[in-house]
Design a protein around this motif. Structure first.
Motif, short mmCIF file in Angstrom:
data_model
loop_
_atom_site.label_atom_id
_atom_site.label_comp_id
_atom_site.label_asym_id
_atom_site.label_seq_id
_atom_site.Cartn_x
_atom_site.Cartn_y
_atom_site.Cartn_z
N ALA A 1 0.83 -1.20 0.00
CA ALA A 1 0.00 0.00 0.00
C ALA A 1 0.87 1.26 0.00
CB ALA A 1 -0.92 0.00 1.21
N PHE A 2 1.91 1.25 0.79
CA PHE A 2 2.83 2.38 0.84
C PHE A 2 3.48 2.62 -0.53
CE2 PHE A 2 7.42 3.45 1.25
CZ PHE A 2 7.27 4.80 1.49
N LEU A 3 3.96 1.58 -1.15
CA LEU A 3 4.62 1.71 -2.45
C LEU A 3 3.64 2.21 -3.51
CD1 LEU A 3 6.84 -1.51 -2.39
CD2 LEU A 3 7.58 0.87 -2.04
N ALA A 4 2.38 1.80 -3.39
CA ALA A 4 1.36 2.25 -4.35
C ALA A 4 0.99 3.71 -4.14
CB ALA A 4 0.11 1.38 -4.23
N SER A 5 1.07 4.17 -2.90
CA SER A 5 0.63 5.53 -2.57
C SER A 5 1.74 6.57 -2.57
CB SER A 5 -0.05 5.53 -1.19
OG SER A 5 -1.19 4.69 -1.18
N ARG A 6 2.98 6.15 -2.37
CA ARG A 6 4.06 7.14 -2.22
C ARG A 6 4.16 8.14 -3.38
NH1 ARG A 6 10.12 5.70 -0.30
NH2 ARG A 6 10.00 4.13 -1.95
N PRO A 7 4.02 7.71 -4.66
CA PRO A 7 4.12 8.70 -5.74
C PRO A 7 3.10 9.83 -5.64
CG PRO A 7 4.30 6.48 -6.62
CD PRO A 7 3.85 6.35 -5.19
N ALA A 8 1.99 9.57 -4.95
CA ALA A 8 0.94 10.58 -4.84
C ALA A 8 1.12 11.48 -3.62
CB ALA A 8 -0.43 9.92 -4.78
N LEU A 9 2.14 11.21 -2.79
CA LEU A 9 2.42 12.05 -1.63
C LEU A 9 3.34 13.20 -2.04
CD1 LEU A 9 3.01 9.28 1.07
CD2 LEU A 9 1.03 10.80 0.89
N SER A 10 3.17 14.33 -1.41
CA SER A 10 3.97 15.50 -1.74
C SER A 10 5.41 15.33 -1.25
CB SER A 10 3.36 16.75 -1.10
OG SER A 10 4.20 17.87 -1.30
N ALA A 11 6.35 15.80 -2.03
CA ALA A 11 7.76 15.74 -1.64
C ALA A 11 8.21 17.05 -0.99
CB ALA A 11 8.63 15.45 -2.87
N ASP A 12 7.46 18.12 -1.18
CA ASP A 12 7.93 19.43 -0.72
C ASP A 12 6.90 20.28 0.03
OD1 ASP A 12 6.25 20.17 -2.81
OD2 ASP A 12 7.88 20.65 -4.20
N GLY A 13 5.65 19.83 0.11
CA GLY A 13 4.64 20.58 0.84
C GLY A 13 4.03 21.74 0.08
N LEU A 14 4.40 21.91 -1.20
CA LEU A 14 3.92 23.04 -1.99
C LEU A 14 2.64 22.69 -2.76
CD1 LEU A 14 7.34 24.20 -3.49
CD2 LEU A 14 6.04 25.37 -1.68
N PHE A 15 1.69 23.62 -2.78
CA PHE A 15 0.46 23.45 -3.53
C PHE A 15 0.68 23.88 -4.98
CE2 PHE A 15 -0.78 24.18 0.84
CZ PHE A 15 -1.78 23.24 1.05
#
Length: 344
Positions: free
Chosen positions: A285-299
């Motif tokens: 689940a983590f590997l599937a979701s990580r690309p969709a998590l923000s790397a820098d916090g910017l909108f």
């Protein structure tokens, strides 16, 4: 020499965490605060969990209490009602609240795509062929009015189905959601990981729409759709700028750590209960979701217009209204956090 370097690095890291805490706390307007979240175990909110478990909030001089609710709409109610200070929730709530005359502003991004998956139950819905077949069916969401509910409404609207033509049932974001699907209590579900991956692994879910995939999320919504974030009443930001900056520093640090961390490190950093009894499923689940998590916090600048279009497509009351989209988010705090953190 290598051992000495490692020890020096370790002491340096410890000093970076320990020494500034007392100093920074003195400059904070509100060092003790409560963050409300709807389904803290979800990977959607992983940066919040990491900032807490790795001590990043404490390193900023903050004592953060995280209040967990069944869904994002409930977390929002806690802040509106005054029992919490900040929401860790879906970005689109800031637009909905502006329409109601309540100024809410998002100030650090956790997810650059919704990560919500809409799927059907193979046991009760074996004849499913298209989204149009969902008419008249029971659909589980984390909580009515939450982002998972918004996702359902949006996908249904594209198929010409009104929200009133389905039954929306709140099933939470954990074992209750899994049990509802397996027991056949719902015909479809809109939820997030690790619930989704667990149901996929056991053959209890057929995916219809998967916004864990950034490209698919952009296609579904017609542009970048900001997801999990921290937001609060504008008045809170105005009165507590140093506190907000400290929160963002911790969250951006967590965002960056997640992008570099291995699956085993992630599993060690989250509570055992998050694994839903299956470590391998959580890792998948983590590997599937990580690309969709923000790397820098910017909108993304196009994020607010995308979110507004999505909301207007399912809520006629929002059409024709005037919105100040620049007022529902800010990147100022995240930029400052990035400037003080080591370059990735």
């Amino acid at each position: 020499m290598q051992r000495r370097s490692l020890l020096t690095g370790a002491f340096g890291a410890a000093a970076a965490l320990a020494l500034p805490t007392a100093v920074r706390a003195q400059g904070l307007e509100k060092p003790r605060l409560t963050v409300a979240v709807g389904g803290k175990n979800l990977l959607y909110y992983l940066p919040l969990t990491i900032a807490e478990s790795l001590g990043y909030f404490k390193a900023e001089g903050l004592e953060v209490t995280i209040a967990d609710f069944a869904g994002g709409s409930r977390a929002l109610q806690a802040v509106v009602g005054g029992s919490a200070d900040v929401v860790s929730g879906a970005f689109e709530h800031t637009i909905n609240m502006q329409a109601k005359g309540q100024a809410m502003r998002a100030f650090v991004l956790q997810g650059r795509a919704p990560q919500i998956v809409l799927g059907v139950n193979p046991k009760t819905f074996a004849g499913f062929k298209s989204v149009a077949d969902l008419k008249g069916r029971k659909i589980g969401v984390t909580a009515p009015g939450s982002s998972t509910n918004v996702m359902v409404n949006f996908v249904l609207a594209k198929a010409g189905i009104k929200p009133s033509e389905v039954s929306i049932i709140g099933v939470g974001a954990g074992s209750g959601a899994v049990a509802a699907m397996r027991a056949g209590q719902i015909d479809a579900i809109s939820n997030l990981d690790p619930v989704i991956t667990l149901l996929q692994r056991s053959g209890d879910l057929k995916v219809v729409s998967d916004t864990r995939v950034v490209a698919e999320a952009d296609r579904v919504f017609g542009g970048p759709m900001p997801a999990g974030c921290l937001y609060a009443p504008q008045a809170f930001l105005d009165r507590h700028p140093a506190t907000v900056q400290a929160l963002v520093n911790a969250m951006v640090r967590a965002n960056q750590w997640i992008q570099k961390a291995g699956p085993s490190e992630i599993v060690k950093a989250v509570p055992e209960s998050y694994l839903l009894g299956d470590r391998a499923v959580y890792i998948d689940a983590f590997l599937a979701s990580r690309p969709a998590l923000s790397a820098d916090g910017l909108f993304p600048e196009a994020g607010a217009p995308t979110a507004l279009r999505a909301l207007q497509s399912i809520d006629d009351s929002l059409k024709g209204g005037r919105f100040d989209l620049a007022a529902v988010f800010t990147n100022d705090y995240a930029r400052k956090a990035l400037a003080r953190l080591p370059k990735a």
